[in-house]
Design a protein around this motif. Structure first.
Motif, PDB file in Angstrom:
ATOM      1  N   LYS A  60      -0.338 -17.160  10.683  1.00 12.12           N
ATOM      2  CA  LYS A  60       0.715 -15.870  10.487  1.00 12.12           C
ATOM      3  C   LYS A  60       1.792 -17.162  10.174  1.00 12.12           C
ATOM      4  N   ALA A  61       2.895 -16.974   9.523  1.00 10.65           N
ATOM      5  CA  ALA A  61       3.902 -17.181   8.920  1.00 10.65           C
ATOM      6  C   ALA A  61       4.681 -16.900   9.395  1.00 10.65           C
ATOM      7  N   GLU A  62       6.047 -17.843   9.146  1.00 10.12           N
ATOM      8  CA  GLU A  62       7.240 -17.021   9.741  1.00 10.12           C
ATOM      9  C   GLU A  62       8.515 -17.985   9.482  1.00 10.12           C
ATOM     10  N   ALA A  63       9.868 -17.377   9.006  1.00 10.37           N
ATOM     11  CA  ALA A  63      10.835 -17.758   8.283  1.00 10.37           C
ATOM     12  C   ALA A  63      11.575 -18.797   9.603  1.00 10.37           C
ATOM     13  N   SER A  64      11.616 -19.715   8.838  1.00 10.53           N
ATOM     14  CA  SER A  64      12.610 -21.030   9.665  1.00 10.53           C
ATOM     15  C   SER A  64      14.032 -21.371   8.816  1.00 10.53           C
ATOM     16  N   SER A  65      14.848 -22.534   9.814  1.00 10.30           N
ATOM     17  CA  SER A  65      15.509 -23.217   8.418  1.00 10.30           C
ATOM     18  C   SER A  65      15.205 -24.557   9.639  1.00 10.30           C
ATOM     19  N   GLY A  66      15.467 -26.143   8.896  1.00 11.40           N
ATOM     20  CA  GLY A  66      14.293 -27.264   9.800  1.00 11.40           C
ATOM     21  C   GLY A  66      15.615 -27.853   9.470  1.00 11.40           C
ATOM     22  N   GLY A  67      15.961 -28.858  10.618  1.00 12.08           N
ATOM     23  CA  GLY A  67      16.446 -30.025   9.835  1.00 12.08           C
ATOM     24  C   GLY A  67      15.999 -31.390  10.552  1.00 12.08           C
ATOM     25  N   SER A  68      16.751 -32.592   9.220  1.00 10.98           N
ATOM     26  CA  SER A  68      16.896 -33.696   9.322  1.00 10.98           C
ATOM     27  C   SER A  68      18.187 -34.325   9.637  1.00 10.98           C
ATOM     28  N   THR A  69      17.734 -35.313  10.655  1.00  8.60           N
ATOM     29  CA  THR A  69      19.112 -36.064  10.700  1.00  8.60           C
ATOM     30  C   THR A  69      18.626 -38.055  10.332  1.00  8.60           C
ATOM     31  N   GLN A  80      12.986 -22.721   5.289  1.00  4.14           N
ATOM     32  CA  GLN A  80      11.445 -22.975   5.092  1.00  4.14           C
ATOM     33  C   GLN A  80      11.074 -22.032   5.707  1.00  4.14           C
ATOM     34  N   VAL A  81       9.321 -22.470   5.607  1.00  7.20           N
ATOM     35  CA  VAL A  81       8.443 -21.180   6.673  1.00  7.20           C
ATOM     36  C   VAL A  81       7.603 -22.028   7.005  1.00  7.20           C
ATOM     37  N   GLU A  82       7.431 -21.450   8.254  1.00  5.58           N
ATOM     38  CA  GLU A  82       6.173 -22.787   9.018  1.00  5.58           C
ATOM     39  C   GLU A  82       5.202 -21.593   9.371  1.00  5.58           C
ATOM     40  N   VAL A  83       4.181 -22.761   8.188  1.00  5.96           N
ATOM     41  CA  VAL A  83       2.560 -21.845   8.447  1.00  5.96           C
ATOM     42  C   VAL A  83       1.918 -21.678  10.004  1.00  5.96           C
ATOM     43  N   ASP A  84       0.625 -21.173  10.020  1.00  2.31           N
ATOM     44  CA  ASP A  84       0.135 -21.250  11.128  1.00  2.31           C
ATOM     45  C   ASP A  84      -1.120 -20.859  10.637  1.00  2.31           C
ATOM     46  N   THR A  85      -1.951 -22.228  10.530  1.00  2.00           N
ATOM     47  CA  THR A  85      -3.269 -22.019   9.797  1.00  2.00           C
ATOM     48  C   THR A  85      -4.399 -22.259  10.984  1.00  2.00           C
ATOM     49  N   LYS A  86      -5.720 -21.293  10.977  1.00  2.00           N
ATOM     50  CA  LYS A  86      -6.501 -21.421  11.299  1.00  2.00           C
ATOM     51  C   LYS A  86      -7.876 -22.808  11.959  1.00  2.00           C
ATOM     52  N   ASP A  87      -7.871 -23.197  10.287  1.00  2.00           N
ATOM     53  CA  ASP A  87      -8.580 -24.520   9.845  1.00  2.00           C
ATOM     54  C   ASP A  87      -7.954 -26.175   9.516  1.00  2.00           C
ATOM     55  N   CYS A  88      -6.387 -25.697   9.794  1.00  2.00           N
ATOM     56  CA  CYS A  88      -5.388 -26.591   8.803  1.00  2.00           C
ATOM     57  C   CYS A  88      -4.235 -27.149   9.495  1.00  2.00           C
ATOM     58  N   LEU A  91       1.571 -25.527   9.075  1.00  2.00           N
ATOM     59  CA  LEU A  91       1.778 -26.706   7.561  1.00  2.00           C
ATOM     60  C   LEU A  91       3.455 -26.380   7.421  1.00  2.00           C
ATOM     61  N   VAL A  92       4.139 -27.053   6.984  1.00  2.00           N
ATOM     62  CA  VAL A  92       5.539 -26.590   6.429  1.00  2.00           C
ATOM     63  C   VAL A  92       5.838 -25.902   4.718  1.00  2.00           C
ATOM     64  N   LEU A  93       6.295 -25.316   4.428  1.00  2.00           N
ATOM     65  CA  LEU A  93       6.673 -24.990   2.872  1.00  2.00           C
ATOM     66  C   LEU A  93       8.267 -24.723   3.237  1.00  2.00           C
ATOM     67  N   ARG A  94       8.370 -25.615   2.044  1.00  2.00           N
ATOM     68  CA  ARG A  94      10.273 -25.965   2.102  1.00  2.00           C
ATOM     69  C   ARG A  94      10.153 -25.446   0.499  1.00  2.00           C
ATOM     70  N   GLU A 104      10.004 -12.937   2.614  1.00  2.00           N
ATOM     71  CA  GLU A 104       9.562 -12.492   2.107  1.00  2.00           C
ATOM     72  C   GLU A 104       8.280 -12.978   1.321  1.00  2.00           C
ATOM     73  N   ILE A 105       8.741 -14.372   1.773  1.00  2.00           N
ATOM     74  CA  ILE A 105       7.540 -15.855   1.464  1.00  2.00           C
ATOM     75  C   ILE A 105       6.612 -15.587   2.748  1.00  2.00           C
ATOM     76  N   ALA A 106       7.112 -15.798   4.403  1.00  2.00           N
ATOM     77  CA  ALA A 106       6.429 -15.866   4.990  1.00  2.00           C
ATOM     78  C   ALA A 106       5.099 -14.377   5.130  1.00  2.00           C
ATOM     79  N   ASP A 107       6.286 -12.717   4.258  1.00  2.00           N
ATOM     80  CA  ASP A 107       5.213 -11.486   4.805  1.00  2.00           C
ATOM     81  C   ASP A 107       4.551 -12.193   4.173  1.00  2.00           C
TER      82      ASP A 107
END
Length: 146
Positions: A60-69, A80-88, A91-94, A104-107
């Motif tokens: 699955k992949a979910e659209a979200s917002s990330g942050g850093s300080t 960002q898009v948080e991606v849950d993979t079976k074998d890896c 992962l996070v795509l920014r 759209e990217i998450a879908d």
């Protein structure tokens, strides 16, 4: 008199040992601090110059917002898009993700099945350790295999 000389020598040796211990601990603290700060930058530089491509099965992949300080408390938010993979693993795509296109990217990733990700070699190799410290494995790009 001889007894006093021995006592004075023993005190000097203890002070030297105490000073050496304090200097050793301070030196170690400096080295660790430099290692943490500099090591993170070296790790990122290594990832930028050593990209690999891994094909992973997306659960699955979910659209979200990330942050850093920063250490000064200054922070930033990013899409960002948080991606849950079976074998890896997770992962996070920014890169290239915006408020307008993140869903759209998450879908697309959720329905793609197997996806080829471009990832830093260091991050991918050490992903289990990074996840322990809640540090995301950042994906540079992807190609969905339909």
């Amino acid at each position: 008199m001889e007894q006093e000389a021995r006592t004075a020598d023993a005190l000097r040796r203890r002070r030297k040992r105490g000073n050496s211990l304090v200097l050793s601990v301070l030196g170690l603290a400096v080295v660790v601090t430099i290692g943490i700060v500099g090591g993170g930058q070296l790790f990122k530089a290594y990832d930028r110059s050593h990209q690999i491509e891994e094909t992973c099965e997306v659960r699955k992949a979910e659209a979200s917002s990330g942050g850093s300080t920063s250490s000064r408390g200054v922070g930033t938010l990013f899409d960002q898009v948080e991606v849950d993979t079976k074998d890896c693993g997770p992962l996070v795509l920014r890169r290239g993700v915006t408020e307008q296109n993140k869903q759209e990217i998450a879908d697309e990733l959720s329905s793609a099945g197997r996806v080829q990700f471009r990832i830093g070699a260091g991050s991918f190799k050490w992903r289990d350790v990074l996840h322990t410290f809640r540090t995301p494995v950042i994906v540079q790009s992807y190609v969905a295999h339909e």
